[in-house]
Design a protein around this motif. Structure first.
Motif, PDB file in Angstrom:
ATOM      1  N   LEU A 111       0.783  -1.234   0.000  1.00  0.00           N
ATOM      2  CA  LEU A 111       0.000   0.000   0.000  1.00  0.00           C
ATOM      3  C   LEU A 111       0.814   1.282   0.000  1.00  0.00           C
ATOM      4  CD1 LEU A 111      -2.916  -0.934   2.444  1.00  0.00           C
ATOM      5  CD2 LEU A 111      -2.751  -1.265  -0.028  1.00  0.00           C
ATOM      6  N   ASN A 112       2.156   1.172  -0.001  1.00  0.00           N
ATOM      7  CA  ASN A 112       2.963   2.396  -0.061  1.00  0.00           C
ATOM      8  C   ASN A 112       2.539   3.237  -1.262  1.00  0.00           C
ATOM      9  OD1 ASN A 112       4.456   1.788   2.179  1.00  0.00           O
ATOM     10  ND2 ASN A 112       6.197   0.947   1.059  1.00  0.00           N
ATOM     11  N   TYR A 113       2.255   4.516  -1.019  1.00  0.00           N
ATOM     12  CA  TYR A 113       1.875   5.516  -2.038  1.00  0.00           C
ATOM     13  C   TYR A 113       0.430   5.389  -2.513  1.00  0.00           C
ATOM     14  CZ  TYR A 113       6.969   5.818  -2.265  1.00  0.00           C
ATOM     15  OH  TYR A 113       8.291   5.919  -1.937  1.00  0.00           O
ATOM     16  N   ILE A 114      -0.308   4.367  -2.090  1.00  0.00           N
ATOM     17  CA  ILE A 114      -1.678   4.188  -2.588  1.00  0.00           C
ATOM     18  C   ILE A 114      -2.658   5.019  -1.756  1.00  0.00           C
ATOM     19  CG2 ILE A 114      -3.564   2.519  -2.781  1.00  0.00           C
ATOM     20  CD1 ILE A 114      -1.647   0.514  -3.824  1.00  0.00           C
ATOM     21  N   ASP A 115      -3.562   5.731  -2.429  1.00  0.00           N
ATOM     22  CA  ASP A 115      -4.475   6.655  -1.751  1.00  0.00           C
ATOM     23  C   ASP A 115      -5.467   5.906  -0.851  1.00  0.00           C
ATOM     24  OD1 ASP A 115      -7.224   6.335  -3.265  1.00  0.00           O
ATOM     25  OD2 ASP A 115      -5.714   6.402  -4.829  1.00  0.00           O
ATOM     26  N   VAL A 116      -6.067   6.662   0.064  1.00  0.00           N
ATOM     27  CA  VAL A 116      -6.912   6.073   1.106  1.00  0.00           C
ATOM     28  C   VAL A 116      -8.136   5.366   0.531  1.00  0.00           C
ATOM     29  CG1 VAL A 116      -8.242   6.566   3.188  1.00  0.00           C
ATOM     30  CG2 VAL A 116      -6.184   7.853   2.727  1.00  0.00           C
ATOM     31  N   ILE A 117      -8.814   6.003  -0.407  1.00  0.00           N
ATOM     32  CA  ILE A 117     -10.047   5.409  -0.953  1.00  0.00           C
ATOM     33  C   ILE A 117      -9.732   4.098  -1.661  1.00  0.00           C
ATOM     34  CG2 ILE A 117     -11.958   5.729  -2.586  1.00  0.00           C
ATOM     35  CD1 ILE A 117     -11.830   8.727  -1.949  1.00  0.00           C
ATOM     36  N   SER A 118      -8.622   4.064  -2.390  1.00  0.00           N
ATOM     37  CA  SER A 118      -8.219   2.823  -3.064  1.00  0.00           C
ATOM     38  C   SER A 118      -7.865   1.740  -2.053  1.00  0.00           C
ATOM     39  CB  SER A 118      -7.030   3.079  -3.996  1.00  0.00           C
ATOM     40  OG  SER A 118      -7.403   3.918  -5.065  1.00  0.00           O
ATOM     41  N   ARG A 119      -7.259   2.127  -0.923  1.00  0.00           N
ATOM     42  CA  ARG A 119      -6.969   1.146   0.127  1.00  0.00           C
ATOM     43  C   ARG A 119      -8.265   0.502   0.610  1.00  0.00           C
ATOM     44  NH1 ARG A 119      -1.889   3.061   3.847  1.00  0.00           N
ATOM     45  NH2 ARG A 119      -0.597   3.853   2.149  1.00  0.00           N
ATOM     46  N   MET A 120      -9.302   1.310   0.792  1.00  0.00           N
ATOM     47  CA  MET A 120     -10.588   0.776   1.236  1.00  0.00           C
ATOM     48  C   MET A 120     -11.180  -0.160   0.183  1.00  0.00           C
ATOM     49  SD  MET A 120     -12.322   4.146   2.940  1.00  0.00           S
ATOM     50  CE  MET A 120     -11.570   4.992   4.340  1.00  0.00           C
ATOM     51  N   GLN A 121     -11.013   0.180  -1.094  1.00  0.00           N
ATOM     52  CA  GLN A 121     -11.549  -0.675  -2.155  1.00  0.00           C
ATOM     53  C   GLN A 121     -10.775  -1.997  -2.241  1.00  0.00           C
ATOM     54  OE1 GLN A 121     -11.296   2.427  -5.220  1.00  0.00           O
ATOM     55  NE2 GLN A 121     -13.477   2.147  -5.552  1.00  0.00           N
ATOM     56  N   ILE A 122      -9.459  -1.947  -2.011  1.00  0.00           N
ATOM     57  CA  ILE A 122      -8.669  -3.182  -1.986  1.00  0.00           C
ATOM     58  C   ILE A 122      -9.123  -4.052  -0.820  1.00  0.00           C
ATOM     59  CG2 ILE A 122      -6.349  -4.117  -1.656  1.00  0.00           C
ATOM     60  CD1 ILE A 122      -5.351  -1.531  -3.142  1.00  0.00           C
ATOM     61  N   GLU A 123      -9.401  -3.426   0.332  1.00  0.00           N
ATOM     62  CA  GLU A 123      -9.959  -4.165   1.466  1.00  0.00           C
ATOM     63  C   GLU A 123     -11.259  -4.870   1.062  1.00  0.00           C
ATOM     64  OE1 GLU A 123     -10.589  -1.534   4.742  1.00  0.00           O
ATOM     65  OE2 GLU A 123      -8.474  -0.992   4.924  1.00  0.00           O
ATOM     66  N   GLU A 124     -12.146  -4.139   0.400  1.00  0.00           N
ATOM     67  CA  GLU A 124     -13.435  -4.714  -0.016  1.00  0.00           C
ATOM     68  C   GLU A 124     -13.225  -5.910  -0.934  1.00  0.00           C
ATOM     69  OE1 GLU A 124     -15.597  -1.569  -1.824  1.00  0.00           O
ATOM     70  OE2 GLU A 124     -15.767  -0.383   0.018  1.00  0.00           O
ATOM     71  N   LEU A 125     -12.285  -5.786  -1.893  1.00  0.00           N
ATOM     72  CA  LEU A 125     -12.009  -6.891  -2.818  1.00  0.00           C
ATOM     73  C   LEU A 125     -11.519  -8.131  -2.067  1.00  0.00           C
ATOM     74  CD1 LEU A 125     -10.217  -5.152  -5.831  1.00  0.00           C
ATOM     75  CD2 LEU A 125     -12.354  -6.405  -5.922  1.00  0.00           C
ATOM     76  N   LEU A 126     -10.589  -7.918  -1.140  1.00  0.00           N
ATOM     77  CA  LEU A 126     -10.032  -9.053  -0.396  1.00  0.00           C
ATOM     78  C   LEU A 126     -11.082  -9.694   0.506  1.00  0.00           C
ATOM     79  CD1 LEU A 126      -6.522  -7.617   0.577  1.00  0.00           C
ATOM     80  CD2 LEU A 126      -7.061  -9.235  -1.249  1.00  0.00           C
ATOM     81  N   LEU A 127     -11.924  -8.884   1.124  1.00  0.00           N
ATOM     82  CA  LEU A 127     -12.967  -9.431   2.000  1.00  0.00           C
ATOM     83  C   LEU A 127     -14.044 -10.149   1.190  1.00  0.00           C
ATOM     84  CD1 LEU A 127     -13.331  -6.503   4.557  1.00  0.00           C
ATOM     85  CD2 LEU A 127     -12.322  -8.740   4.985  1.00  0.00           C
ATOM     86  N   GLU A 128     -14.349  -9.620   0.015  1.00  0.00           N
ATOM     87  CA  GLU A 128     -15.405 -10.217  -0.813  1.00  0.00           C
ATOM     88  C   GLU A 128     -14.968 -11.549  -1.414  1.00  0.00           C
ATOM     89  OE1 GLU A 128     -18.102  -9.153  -4.784  1.00  0.00           O
ATOM     90  OE2 GLU A 128     -16.706  -7.665  -3.969  1.00  0.00           O
ATOM     91  N   HIS A 129     -13.712 -11.632  -1.885  1.00  0.00           N
ATOM     92  CA  HIS A 129     -13.271 -12.821  -2.623  1.00  0.00           C
ATOM     93  C   HIS A 129     -12.399 -13.756  -1.792  1.00  0.00           C
ATOM     94  CE1 HIS A 129     -14.977 -11.221  -6.305  1.00  0.00           C
ATOM     95  NE2 HIS A 129     -14.430 -10.063  -6.016  1.00  0.00           N
ATOM     96  N   SER A 130     -11.969 -13.294  -0.610  1.00  0.00           N
ATOM     97  CA  SER A 130     -11.264 -14.124   0.385  1.00  0.00           C
ATOM     98  C   SER A 130     -10.126 -14.968  -0.182  1.00  0.00           C
ATOM     99  CB  SER A 130     -12.274 -15.048   1.085  1.00  0.00           C
ATOM    100  OG  SER A 130     -13.237 -14.284   1.753  1.00  0.00           O
ATOM    101  N   PRO A 131      -9.172 -14.367  -0.897  1.00  0.00           N
ATOM    102  CA  PRO A 131      -8.019 -15.157  -1.335  1.00  0.00           C
ATOM    103  C   PRO A 131      -7.104 -15.463  -0.154  1.00  0.00           C
ATOM    104  CG  PRO A 131      -7.650 -12.855  -1.836  1.00  0.00           C
ATOM    105  CD  PRO A 131      -9.045 -12.943  -1.277  1.00  0.00           C
ATOM    106  N   THR A 132      -6.321 -16.528  -0.273  1.00  0.00           N
ATOM    107  CA  THR A 132      -5.308 -16.818   0.732  1.00  0.00           C
ATOM    108  C   THR A 132      -4.148 -15.859   0.506  1.00  0.00           C
ATOM    109  OG1 THR A 132      -5.940 -19.155   0.642  1.00  0.00           O
ATOM    110  CG2 THR A 132      -3.860 -18.618   1.724  1.00  0.00           C
TER     111      THR A 132
END
Length: 492
Positions: free
Chosen positions: A450-471
């Motif tokens: 997440l270095n350099y990645i904006d806050v809103i995009s961090r939240m969207q990456i969280e949503e993707l990981l929580l939704e699709h639950s990859p290892t």
């Protein structure tokens, strides 16, 4: 107290047809602790450089303070740290410097060591201490948290909370909440200033987005009603116009003048309805100016034939005779989202290298599933170049899904045509993350993604990981991200 006045600021880079800023107006108080937020590529660092006078622009920026930039560029990193401080502020007073370093939990001995021998955290703290010694300065602090561990972030955040007179660009929500009292945000179509910390601003933005989306739903219903009404009226006027060449039921001649006049009135009414429809569409566009919309995505990870993918039992890693990672034990099971935590230098990246198959010297027991496929996101983005399409083909990933993820993370279609090497630091990290999410693998391993990645995009990456639950095994110092994502924390 004094003001920084920005009046009719317009700026575009040479050779670009797109203005980054266009007729922008606002005021900043030099006593504020100002958090600066906005999507990657929207002009945060550019604005700081405009304040520093690095580019020509139209409009005016006026201030009764001088600006200093962090990170301060150290030309000779081999000289002792005390000499670096002297280059930044030749008139510093030693006891005042020691007071600042004490607040940052930095010992005096670092001053007499070569600057390049200091850790990232120590370098950050020394530079901030030296810059805050200077008087009548407004400090432009650009992403100080990159590569800082959790403990160092807390220390620097506490230090800044006791200061004032700065703009802070940071994408760490907890960091911002602790040390700012105003937010300057670059939105989709405007720039706004709000009192409060990041959480206050985010709550207000969500309320505004919800309001605009509700208004949009009402407008869509109005548009549908107007469209149907306009179509019915248009059909009616067309039918009336057709009767000009026909006869009445009684067999008498049709009064073409009367019918034509009536048809014209119907056509005028129809055009009026169409105009109202178009106005409603334009109003809808205005209402949605700052809502960051995104499309849903389908990301699938390969299923491994066993539940356990990786096992480490009392593993220690060595570079020569030097131990860089202490004895560590943990397993990675299917569906785990593991945060690898610890201070900088505790061996997190070395463990990642071992798991990813690099030749690393270790003791203890290490097992990795046969034919286990791993996708790795490194800290380094310097190798990225060429077009996104070529990059997708080179790495054999689905180009459509790859670009869909980037669209969700606020890439404009114009960005797709540019060379990756011209992207901002945050946009390059998004390319690596999007590529990783497209790869058909059993395990994702991300090293400070997440270095350099904006806050809103961090939240969207969280949503993707929580939704699709990859290892996933990841190293990340953003405490909010770790709290939301990790199912397990391994502390070194």
């Amino acid at each position: 107290m004094s003001l920084i006045n920005v009046v009719n600021l317009t700026f575009a880079y040479d050779g670009s047809y797109d203005n980054i800023f266009e007729n922008v107006n606002f005021q900043l108080d030099t006593d504020w602790k100002l958090g600066f937020t906005g999507r990657n590529g929207r002009g945060k660092t550019t604005f700081l450089n405009l304040l520093l006078g690095k580019y020509e622009y139209s409009g005016t920026i006026s201030a009764h303070v001088h600006f200093d930039y962090f990170p301060y560029p150290v030309d000779n990193k081999e000289q002792n740290t005390v000499d670096v401080v002297g280059d930044i502020y030749p008139d510093y007073v030693h006891w005042q410097l020691m007071r600042e370093l004490s607040l940052l939990d930095v010992s005096e001995d670092v001053l007499y060591r070569p600057f390049d021998s200091l850790s990232n955290g120590e370098q950050t703290k020394v530079l901030l201490a030296a810059l805050f010694l200077k008087e009548n300065r407004f400090l432009l602090i650009d992403e100080p948290t990159n590569h800082l561990d959790k403990e160092a972030r807390k220390r620097v955040s506490d230090y800044l909370s006791k200061k004032n007179g700065y703009i802070l660009v940071s994408h760490d929500r907890a960091f911002l909440d602790n040390c700012v009292d105003h937010i300057l945000s670059i939105n989709k179509t405007d720039i706004e200033i709000q009192k409060g910390n990041f959480s206050d601003w985010w709550a207000n933005k969500q309320r505004q987005d919800d309001y605009e989306l509700a208004e949009n739903e009402k407008l869509k219903k109005d548009i549908q009603r107007l469209s149907e009404s306009s179509r019915r009226t248009g059909n009616w006027s067309h039918e009336v116009e057709k009767t000009k060449n026909g006869t009445r039921n009684s067999g008498s001649k049709v009064d073409k003048g009367y019918v034509g006049h009536k048809a014209a009135k119907m056509m005028k009414r129809s055009k009026s309805m169409e105009h109202r429809q178009q106005s409603a569409i334009e109003e809808k566009s205005r209402l949605l100016k700052n809502v960051d919309t995104s499309e849903s995505l389908k990301i699938s990870q390969l299923t491994y034939h066993k539940h356990q993918l990786v096992e480490l039992d009392k593993v220690s890693i060595y570079y020569g005779e030097r131990q860089v990672c202490p004895e560590t034990s943990f397993t990675i099971g299917q569906g785990d989202r593991i945060a690898l935590a610890g201070k900088n230098g505790s061996g997190k990246s070395s463990l990642i290298k071992l798991i990813c198959g690099e030749d690393v010297s270790y003791t203890g027991m290490f097992r990795k599933g046969s034919q286990l496929k791993i996708s790795y996101v490194s800290q380094d983005t310097s190798h990225l170049q060429g077009s996104l399409s070529d990059y997708a083909r080179e790495h054999e990933i689905d180009e459509s899904l790859f670009k869909s993820i980037l669209r969700k993370l606020d890439f404009s279609r114009v960005q797709f045509e540019k060379d990756i090497s011209t992207y901002s630091g945050g946009q390059k990290k998004k390319v690596l993350i999007a590529k990783s999410l497209c790869e058909k693998v059993h395990l994702h391993v991300w090293d400070e993604p997440l270095n350099y990645i904006d806050v809103i995009s961090r939240m969207q990456i969280e949503e993707l990981l929580l939704e699709h639950s990859p290892t996933i095994l990841f190293v990340e110092h953003d405490s909010e991200f770790c709290d939301h994502i990790a199912t397990k924390v391994v502390e070194l």
